[in-house]
Design a protein around this motif. Structure first.
Motif, short mmCIF file in Angstrom:
data_model
loop_
_atom_site.label_atom_id
_atom_site.label_comp_id
_atom_site.label_asym_id
_atom_site.label_seq_id
_atom_site.Cartn_x
_atom_site.Cartn_y
_atom_site.Cartn_z
N LYS A 163 37.89 40.25 42.75
CA LYS A 163 38.88 40.92 41.92
C LYS A 163 40.23 40.22 42.01
O LYS A 163 40.98 40.12 41.03
CB LYS A 163 39.00 42.38 42.34
CG LYS A 163 39.82 43.25 41.39
CD LYS A 163 39.76 44.71 41.79
CE LYS A 163 40.49 45.58 40.78
NZ LYS A 163 40.40 47.03 41.14
N GLU A 164 40.53 39.69 43.20
CA GLU A 164 41.82 39.02 43.42
C GLU A 164 41.88 37.66 42.73
O GLU A 164 42.97 37.08 42.58
CB GLU A 164 42.07 38.84 44.92
CG GLU A 164 42.32 40.14 45.69
CD GLU A 164 41.09 41.04 45.79
OE1 GLU A 164 41.24 42.28 45.78
OE2 GLU A 164 39.96 40.48 45.87
N ASP A 165 40.74 37.14 42.33
CA ASP A 165 40.71 35.83 41.68
C ASP A 165 41.04 35.90 40.19
O ASP A 165 41.20 34.86 39.54
CB ASP A 165 39.31 35.19 41.83
CG ASP A 165 39.03 34.74 43.25
OD1 ASP A 165 39.98 34.33 43.94
OD2 ASP A 165 37.86 34.81 43.67
N TRP A 200 35.10 39.83 37.64
CA TRP A 200 34.66 39.93 39.02
C TRP A 200 33.46 40.88 39.18
O TRP A 200 32.74 40.82 40.19
CB TRP A 200 35.80 40.43 39.91
CG TRP A 200 36.32 41.78 39.52
CD1 TRP A 200 37.25 42.06 38.57
CD2 TRP A 200 35.93 43.04 40.07
NE1 TRP A 200 37.46 43.41 38.47
CE2 TRP A 200 36.67 44.04 39.39
CE3 TRP A 200 35.02 43.43 41.06
CZ2 TRP A 200 36.53 45.40 39.67
CZ3 TRP A 200 34.88 44.79 41.35
CH2 TRP A 200 35.64 45.75 40.66
N ARG A 201 33.24 41.72 38.19
CA ARG A 201 32.09 42.63 38.25
C ARG A 201 30.76 41.92 37.97
O ARG A 201 29.69 42.45 38.30
CB ARG A 201 32.26 43.76 37.23
CG ARG A 201 33.41 44.72 37.51
CD ARG A 201 33.44 45.82 36.46
NE ARG A 201 34.56 46.73 36.62
CZ ARG A 201 34.55 47.80 37.40
NH1 ARG A 201 33.45 48.10 38.09
NH2 ARG A 201 35.61 48.58 37.50
N CYS A 202 30.81 40.76 37.35
CA CYS A 202 29.58 40.03 37.02
C CYS A 202 28.96 39.48 38.31
O CYS A 202 29.59 38.71 39.03
CB CYS A 202 29.90 38.87 36.07
SG CYS A 202 30.59 39.38 34.49
N ASP A 203 27.73 39.87 38.60
CA ASP A 203 27.11 39.46 39.85
C ASP A 203 25.71 38.88 39.68
O ASP A 203 25.04 38.55 40.66
CB ASP A 203 27.08 40.62 40.85
CG ASP A 203 26.32 41.82 40.32
OD1 ASP A 203 25.71 41.72 39.23
OD2 ASP A 203 26.34 42.88 40.98
N HIS A 204 25.24 38.76 38.43
CA HIS A 204 23.92 38.17 38.21
C HIS A 204 23.78 37.73 36.76
O HIS A 204 24.49 38.23 35.88
CB HIS A 204 22.81 39.16 38.56
CG HIS A 204 22.74 40.34 37.65
ND1 HIS A 204 23.66 41.38 37.69
CD2 HIS A 204 21.85 40.65 36.66
CE1 HIS A 204 23.35 42.28 36.78
NE2 HIS A 204 22.26 41.86 36.13
N LEU A 205 22.88 36.80 36.52
CA LEU A 205 22.58 36.39 35.15
C LEU A 205 21.63 37.40 34.52
O LEU A 205 20.77 37.96 35.20
CB LEU A 205 21.96 35.00 35.14
CG LEU A 205 22.86 33.82 35.50
CD1 LEU A 205 22.05 32.53 35.55
CD2 LEU A 205 24.00 33.68 34.49
#
Length: 357
Positions: A264-266, A340-345
């Motif tokens: 999220k900080e990115d 930042w919520r995206c965690d998979h394809l």
């Protein structure tokens, strides 16, 4: 049910246009095949053309036609359109090329598309009269900008938009807000703005005796956010960030991985070369620019109006092409607030299902 060029939109979702090269025929075609509206970004669309550096304008014109044809082949009878920024050099020529390619709709923002109806009408005059004109949609962020466009189109063109996209402060890429506005627009404050814009749309819909669907965009990455958008009165939603981490997205694997690895900080705000704030994933490139560094442009490919190559801190075309083709550390990685919520394809169809189920 929303109709675009006499086609019914099976799922009330638009995939946002993302350039350079993030939403081309692969992604737009997949979204349209799944029942949504697929959007091709016209921003430097011809960057893969061997002649791009020699003549970017002609390469872009060729790519508008070829990318649309490929998306149409993927989607069959799905709804395919273009996002063409008003701030682009040769904006009018690109609009005409998209119309002649057969686009179902045109979404225009990054400036006020006050003369869009006239440009399209002129392009239509050069075509077979049996061809139906595309649906026209301005992108607005405030009630003020919505009223300006509606009043101008009514006075000068005697028409109203076919649908409107409201792009909120949590959207990705170039934002239609000054930095101080981004801090002002809290969730509750912007919710009021959305309701006011919808009120304007309904007012002109009654005046012109036509449906003017409202599409809400910006920060819609979960079903809860989608449900809230519909509760505000939106007829459809627009999502972009969630579609980046799909198998069908046209960006490189490295570009997608930048989203998957981001915290999220990115997610930061960075100034574009023409002074607009943009939202991006923090990386080596952004650190250099935000610390006052300059990456001198090697060449000018004429992408944005009002850009002065001798003054800008970096070339946005170079920066976006660098990241989308595989070097996501040394290029600009535009994103939405929820990247930042995206965690998979996943597949585009699954994204649509997760947002609308």
């Amino acid at each position: 049910m929303i109709k675009i060029k006499n086609k019914e939109l099976k799922k009330p979702i638009f995939q946002g246009g993302m350039g350079v090269g993030v939403s081309l025929s692969g992604l737009a075609g997949a979204v349209a095949k799944a029942g949504g509206a697929g959007t091709i970004s016209a921003a430097q669309i011809g960057f893969l053309d061997p002649e791009f550096d020699k003549d970017p304008f002609e390469a872009n014109l060729r790519a508008i036609k070829s990318e649309f044809d490929k998306a149409r082949k993927i989607s069959k009878d799905g709804i395919i359109g273009f996002n063409i920024m008003v701030a682009m050099q040769h904006y009018e020529e690109y609009v005409r090329a998209a119309v002649k390619a057969g686009t179902d709709f045109l979404v225009c923002g990054a400036g006020l598309p006050v003369d869009l109806p006239k440009i399209v009408a002129n392009a239509m005059e050069e075509m077979d009269q049996s061809v139906e004109a595309p649906a026209l949609a301005p992108v607005v962020s405030t009630e003020k900008s919505a009223r300006v466009i509606f009043r101008y189109w009514e006075k000068k063109h005697h028409c109203a938009p076919d649908f409107v996209i409201i792009e909120g402060p949590l959207a990705g890429g170039h934002l239609g807000f000054a930095k101080d506005q981004l801090s002002y627009y809290t969730f509750d404050v912007y919710e009021k703005e959305v309701r006011n814009i919808i009120k304007v749309c309904r007012e002109y819909a009654a005046r012109f005796n036509k449906e003017i669907p409202v599409v809400l965009a910006g920060g819609i990455s979960t079903k809860e956010a989608a449900d809230h958008a519909f509760s505000l009165g939106a007829d459809a939603i627009q999502a972009a960030t969630r579609f980046v981490t799909t198998y069908e997205c046209d960006a490189s694997d490295a570009f997608k991985k930048a989203y998957l690895d981001a915290s999220k900080e990115d997610i930061i705000l960075i100034d574009s070369p023409v002074g607009l704030p943009g939202r991006a994933v923090r990386n080596k490139f952004s650190d250099t620019i935000m610390s006052g560094g300059r990456i001198a442009p090697v060449r000018c490919r004429g992408c944005l109006k009002n850009c002065r190559p001798d003054k800008i801190p970096y070339c946005i075309t170079d920066a976006l092409i660098t990241s989308v083709t595989g070097d996501a550390k040394n290029g600009l990685v535009f994103c939405g607030a929820d990247a930042w919520r995206c965690d998979h394809l996943e597949y585009a169809e699954d994204v649509i299902e997760s947002l609308l189920s």
